[in-house]
Every structure is written in structure tokens, then in C-alpha cells.
Design a protein around this motif. Structure first.
Motif, PDB file in Angstrom:
ATOM      1  N   LEU A   1       0.857  -1.187   0.000  1.00  7.87           N
ATOM      2  CA  LEU A   1       0.000   0.000   0.000  1.00  7.87           C
ATOM      3  C   LEU A   1       0.889   1.232   0.000  1.00  7.87           C
ATOM      4  O   LEU A   1       1.853   1.306   0.776  1.00  7.87           O
ATOM      5  CB  LEU A   1      -0.897   0.045   1.243  1.00  7.87           C
ATOM      6  N   TYR A   2       0.564   2.188  -0.874  1.00  6.18           N
ATOM      7  CA  TYR A   2       1.275   3.468  -0.862  1.00  6.18           C
ATOM      8  C   TYR A   2       0.279   4.547  -0.433  1.00  6.18           C
ATOM      9  O   TYR A   2      -0.828   4.635  -0.977  1.00  6.18           O
ATOM     10  CB  TYR A   2       1.823   3.803  -2.267  1.00  6.18           C
ATOM     11  N   ILE A   3       0.671   5.352   0.553  1.00  4.53           N
ATOM     12  CA  ILE A   3      -0.208   6.414   1.051  1.00  4.53           C
ATOM     13  C   ILE A   3       0.499   7.748   0.825  1.00  4.53           C
ATOM     14  O   ILE A   3       1.604   7.954   1.360  1.00  4.53           O
ATOM     15  CB  ILE A   3      -0.465   6.275   2.580  1.00  4.53           C
TER      16      ILE A   3
ATOM     17  N   ALA B   1     -10.438  -9.432   1.578  1.00  4.97           N
ATOM     18  CA  ALA B   1      -9.391  -8.539   2.064  1.00  4.97           C
ATOM     19  C   ALA B   1      -8.054  -9.005   1.510  1.00  4.97           C
ATOM     20  O   ALA B   1      -7.547 -10.052   1.917  1.00  4.97           O
ATOM     21  CB  ALA B   1      -9.380  -8.561   3.592  1.00  4.97           C
ATOM     22  N   PRO B   2      -7.472  -8.274   0.546  1.00  5.23           N
ATOM     23  CA  PRO B   2      -6.198  -8.731  -0.021  1.00  5.23           C
ATOM     24  C   PRO B   2      -5.085  -8.742   1.033  1.00  5.23           C
ATOM     25  O   PRO B   2      -5.098  -7.943   1.963  1.00  5.23           O
ATOM     26  CB  PRO B   2      -5.895  -7.681  -1.091  1.00  5.23           C
ATOM     27  N   ASP B   3      -4.134  -9.688   0.834  1.00  5.18           N
ATOM     28  CA  ASP B   3      -2.957  -9.737   1.713  1.00  5.18           C
ATOM     29  C   ASP B   3      -2.031  -8.572   1.381  1.00  5.18           C
ATOM     30  O   ASP B   3      -1.788  -8.279   0.202  1.00  5.18           O
ATOM     31  CB  ASP B   3      -2.195 -11.053   1.484  1.00  5.18           C
ATOM     32  N   VAL B   4      -1.510  -7.971   2.421  1.00  5.85           N
ATOM     33  CA  VAL B   4      -0.601  -6.827   2.262  1.00  5.85           C
ATOM     34  C   VAL B   4       0.587  -7.051   3.184  1.00  5.85           C
ATOM     35  O   VAL B   4       0.401  -7.435   4.341  1.00  5.85           O
ATOM     36  CB  VAL B   4      -1.358  -5.524   2.657  1.00  5.85           C
ATOM     37  N   ASP B   5       1.806  -6.849   2.678  1.00  2.00           N
ATOM     38  CA  ASP B   5       2.938  -6.977   3.603  1.00  2.00           C
ATOM     39  C   ASP B   5       3.886  -5.783   3.593  1.00  2.00           C
ATOM     40  O   ASP B   5       4.955  -5.841   4.211  1.00  2.00           O
ATOM     41  CB  ASP B   5       3.695  -8.305   3.381  1.00  2.00           C
ATOM     42  N   THR B   6       3.504  -4.706   2.879  1.00  4.23           N
ATOM     43  CA  THR B   6       4.263  -3.452   3.014  1.00  4.23           C
ATOM     44  C   THR B   6       3.295  -2.271   2.944  1.00  4.23           C
ATOM     45  O   THR B   6       2.301  -2.306   2.208  1.00  4.23           O
ATOM     46  CB  THR B   6       5.309  -3.261   1.882  1.00  4.23           C
TER      47      THR B   6
ATOM     48  N   ARG C   1      11.530  -3.598   0.907  1.00  8.60           N
ATOM     49  CA  ARG C   1      10.570  -4.611   0.422  1.00  8.60           C
ATOM     50  C   ARG C   1       9.466  -3.941  -0.384  1.00  8.60           C
ATOM     51  O   ARG C   1       8.954  -4.504  -1.353  1.00  8.60           O
ATOM     52  CB  ARG C   1       9.971  -5.365   1.624  1.00  8.60           C
ATOM     53  N   HIS C   2       9.080  -2.738   0.045  1.00 12.34           N
ATOM     54  CA  HIS C   2       7.989  -2.054  -0.669  1.00 12.34           C
ATOM     55  C   HIS C   2       8.432  -1.662  -2.082  1.00 12.34           C
ATOM     56  O   HIS C   2       7.773  -1.994  -3.065  1.00 12.34           O
ATOM     57  CB  HIS C   2       7.544  -0.815   0.104  1.00 12.34           C
ATOM     58  N   ASN C   3       9.551  -0.956  -2.183  1.00 10.30           N
ATOM     59  CA  ASN C   3       9.958  -0.482  -3.510  1.00 10.30           C
ATOM     60  C   ASN C   3      10.270  -1.640  -4.449  1.00 10.30           C
ATOM     61  O   ASN C   3      10.078  -1.533  -5.661  1.00 10.30           O
ATOM     62  CB  ASN C   3      11.144   0.474  -3.392  1.00 10.30           C
ATOM     63  N   THR C   4      10.733  -2.747  -3.885  1.00 15.11           N
ATOM     64  CA  THR C   4      11.026  -3.904  -4.743  1.00 15.11           C
ATOM     65  C   THR C   4       9.766  -4.385  -5.453  1.00 15.11           C
ATOM     66  O   THR C   4       9.824  -4.900  -6.578  1.00 15.11           O
ATOM     67  CB  THR C   4      11.686  -5.028  -3.907  1.00 15.11           C
ATOM     68  N   LYS C   5       8.608  -4.155  -4.850  1.00  9.05           N
ATOM     69  CA  LYS C   5       7.355  -4.576  -5.508  1.00  9.05           C
ATOM     70  C   LYS C   5       7.161  -3.848  -6.842  1.00  9.05           C
ATOM     71  O   LYS C   5       6.624  -4.394  -7.794  1.00  9.05           O
ATOM     72  CB  LYS C   5       6.146  -4.295  -4.602  1.00  9.05           C
TER      73      LYS C   5
END
Ligand code: SF4
Length: 378
Positions: free
Chosen positions: A6-8, A52-57, A249-253
Motif C-alpha cells: 500500500l502506498y499512502i 481482504a487482499p494480503d498486504v505486507d508493506t 521490500r515495498h519499492n522492490t514490488k
């Protein structure tokens, strides 16, 4: 499918820097409060899937997210945990600018689940900071870094900018010495880009600032790599290095094509397959749309197979491990060597890419000229 990120987007800053073309404006308390509610509502009404989708970052970017009150951050995180299945060990990053946080706020951010700080140090030279219109000093960088460590942050990323007008190689090297002496877990390195419409572009046009020198910036990039590698950092993406195990980990997505859902004004989303969409850029208009129960999405793109393939190649090439040719063939049914044979030979002979052990990756020279390499595939 891999868990999503998720990006906020938090579009508020203390003041606007001279080179900035991000969707951000001066912090305004009343709008910030309405905006935070709107982001919470946008998250809760996310309708791409019923479950509810899985989110890890989760990544709070901006702007200056550290201007949020801890209760505002908590409001958004609670909305995320309500709508998505957020992993216990999720990486939760918050961009922070030096001098914008107190020890108490940092402790509260951590208590709410923030476990990674992306720290906008930029440079340790006070004159350069002033010329960029940054509101902090080098002393603020050191002070806030110490506060982060005291608050228990064990995963800190530094942003550094090279190629500033009038910056010398010696000055850059001194910057690096100071950054490396603090031993952040992660380094993001940017070469300054001059965007039309920014005060910096105007200053350069009027001759008040010198245009950054591309060749010098390239030397700075090489010096940065040599120095950081010698200190034990790993170069894992064109602009990013880390101590072992501390990749973002987030940016790698973004580079591996996983789903990232964006919330807030100007946020971009990708469903991990073929759909991309983006939100209204202006914070006040975004807020008004969500408050009126309307969608803030202003643009949707459906990639065709060819575009998806090109994206996968040039995003994959951003990672220094490169593109796995076999994986690419399995996913798209296309053999890159057969399809781009002449181009790959040309890029390889020019020293821009390496083809070995079933992968295609950029060399250091290729990383510096990455846009030219990417053009081959789009
Ligand atoms: S702090 Fe960052 S987002 Fe804010 S104005 Fe400066 S460059 Fe732009």
C-alpha cells in the motif's frame, strides 16, 4: 500472487524546495485533518476485490508524512488494517524530513507500527541545503538520526542527492563520508533532475544557478558506488544500496511487478497484472471528491500484453540481479534472446548490459545510461 503493498501519499511540506515537482503544498491544519479522513475513507471503500487482499508493506510517502500527528497516522493505519489483511511482520515505512519530528512523536509512530524510516537527508552541506530550499541543516540530520535510533528504529534509509549546481566531487565525497559514518541500513541515491516549472529551472534559465553537469554527476555515482561497496553495502537497484538483508521490500514490488495500491492525491496503483490507475493530483480536489462520495481516480490504463512485457523488462533491469530470461519466457512465452538478438549484441558490445547464466543485467555504465537501454524495449 504475492502480497500487495500500500502506498499512502501525504501531500504536505513545511515549505516547497526549489527543485520539487511532487504533488505537495504547504501544511495547512484544517485541510490536513480533512485529507486524513478522506484517505481513511478511500482505503475503507477499496473495491477492487470483495475479500481482504494480503498486504505486507505500507509506505507513507510525500510530501513530508512526518508532519502528521501520530493520531492521524493511526487513523490511516487502522483503516488499512480494517480493509486489508496486513501481515504481522509488514514493513511499514514513513518518509521523514530532518527536524520535523520529536522524540515523543517517533515513539508513537513506532507504537502504531512504523518500523522503517526513509530519511530525506539529501546533503550534509548547509549551503547546498539552503540553495535547494530545504528547511533543515546538517545538524538537524544528525540530531533527527540520533532521535530515530533512540526511538528504536533499526531500519533507516538515507536519501542523498548528487549533481547539485556548483557541487564538487570533493564536496560530494565529504557528504558520503558523513552519511556512511552514521551507517544507515539503506541508501537511496538520486542525481538531481531539473524539472520545468520549478524555481530551480527558472534560476538556471536566469543564470542565477549553474546547470548541473551530467559528466560530473556520473563520476559522483561511481564514487558513491565504490565507497559504499567498500563499506559493506550491496548495490541492489540502480539508485539503491543496503546493508545485507535491508532491501526496501515495498519499492522492490514496483520493480518485480507486484500489486501496489495507492491512496491519497496523485497516488498511482497497479493490480499486479494489467491495470494501472491514478488519483486526482490536487489535495483539496481529492479531498472534496472523496467527501462527496465520488471516486478520486482520474486515469485508468489497461496494459496490453506487449506493454506489460516491455514494463517487465525495464523494471526488472532496474534490479542489479537483472531479468531472468527463463522466467520471462515462462511468463510471456517469448524468448528475449531471439526477439532482441541484434539489440542485445549492440548493448552488450557497448558495455551497457551483461548476458550470463540465463540473466540480462545492467553494468555500472548501463545503470548510468539506463533510460537509453530501456528505450530498446519500449
Ligand atoms: S520536502 Fe520533498 S516533497 Fe517536500 S517540497 Fe521538498 S522535495 Fe518536495
Amino acid at each position: 500472487m504475492q502480497p500487495a503493498g500500500l502506498y499512502i501519499h501525504i501531500p504536505f511540506c513545511r515549505a516547497r524546495c526549489s527543485y520539487c515537482d511532487f504533488a505537495t503544498g504547504a501544511y495547512e491544519g484544517a485541510l490536513a485533518e480533512r485529507y486524513v479522513r478522506a484517505v481513511g475513507d478511500e482505503i475503507k471503500t477499496f473495491r477492487l476485490t470483495e475479500d481482504a487482499p494480503d498486504v505486507d508493506t505500507i509506505y507513507f510517502g510525500g510530501g513530508t508524512p512526518s508532519l502528521l500527528a501520530p493520531s492521524q497516522l493511526a487513523h490511516i493505519l487502522n483503516a488499512a488494517r480494517e480493509r486489508f489483511r496486513v501481515a504481522e511482520n509488514a514493513e511499514v515505512t514513513m518518509e521523514m524530513n530532518p527536524g520535523t519530528v520529536t522524540a515523543e512523536a517517533l515513539r508513537e509512530f513506532r507504537a502504531h507500527g512504523v518500523n522503517r524510516a526513509s530519511f530525506g537527508a539529501q546533503t550534509f552541506d548547509d549551503l547546498e541545503l539552503k540553495r535547494l530550499g530545504r528547511t533543515h541543516t546538517a545538524a538537524d540530520v544528525r540530531r533527527t538520526f540520533a532521535l530515530l535510533r533512540e526511538a528504536g528504529f533499526t531500519n533507516i534509509s538515507f536519501d542523498l542527492i548528487a549533481g547539485l549546481p556548483s557541487q564538487t566531487l570533493d564536496g560530494w565525497s565529504r557528504n558520503l563520508t558523513q552519511a556512511l559514518s552514521l551507517r544507515p541500513e539503506h541508501l537511496s541515491f538520486y542525481i538531481l533532475e531539473v524539472h520545468e516549472g520549478t524555481p530551480l529551472a527558472d534560476q538556471i534559465r536566469r543564470g542565477a544557478e549553474m546547470r548541473p553537469d551530467d559528466d560530473l554527476a556520473a563520476k559522483m555515482y561511481r564514487v558513491m558506488l565504490e565507497r559504499s561497496l567498500a563499506e559493506g553495502y550491496e548495490h541492489y537497484e540502480i539508485s539503491n544500496l543496503c546493508l545485507p538483508g535491508y532491501e526496501s521490500r515495498h519499492n522492490t514490488k514496483y520493480w518485480t511487478g507486484d500489486a501496489v495500491y495507492g491512496f491519497g492525491c496523485s497516488a498511482h496503483s497497479f493490480d499486479g497484472r494489467l491495470a494501472r490507475w491514478s488519483n486526482e493530483r490536487d489535495a483539496a480536489r481529492y479531498t472534496a471528491l472523496v467527501e462527496a462520495g465520488q471516486t478520486p481516480v482520474v486515469e485508468t490504463t489497461q496494459l496490453d500484453e506487449r506493454a506489460a512485457r516491455a514494463e517487465s523488462i525495464f523494471l526488472g533491469l532496474r534490479l542489479m540481479r537483472g531479468v531472468d530470461l527463463e522466467e520471462h519466457r515462462t511468463r510471456f512465452g517469448a524468448d528475449l534472446r531471439a526477439e532482441y538478438g541484434d539489440d542485445l549484441k549492440r548493448l552488450s558490445e557497448a558495455g551497457l548490459i551483461e548476458l550470463d547464466h540465463g540473466s540480462m543485467k545492467l553494468t555500472t555504465s548501463g545503470a548510468l545510461l539506463s533510460n537509453e537501454v530501456f528505450l530498446t524495449f519500449v
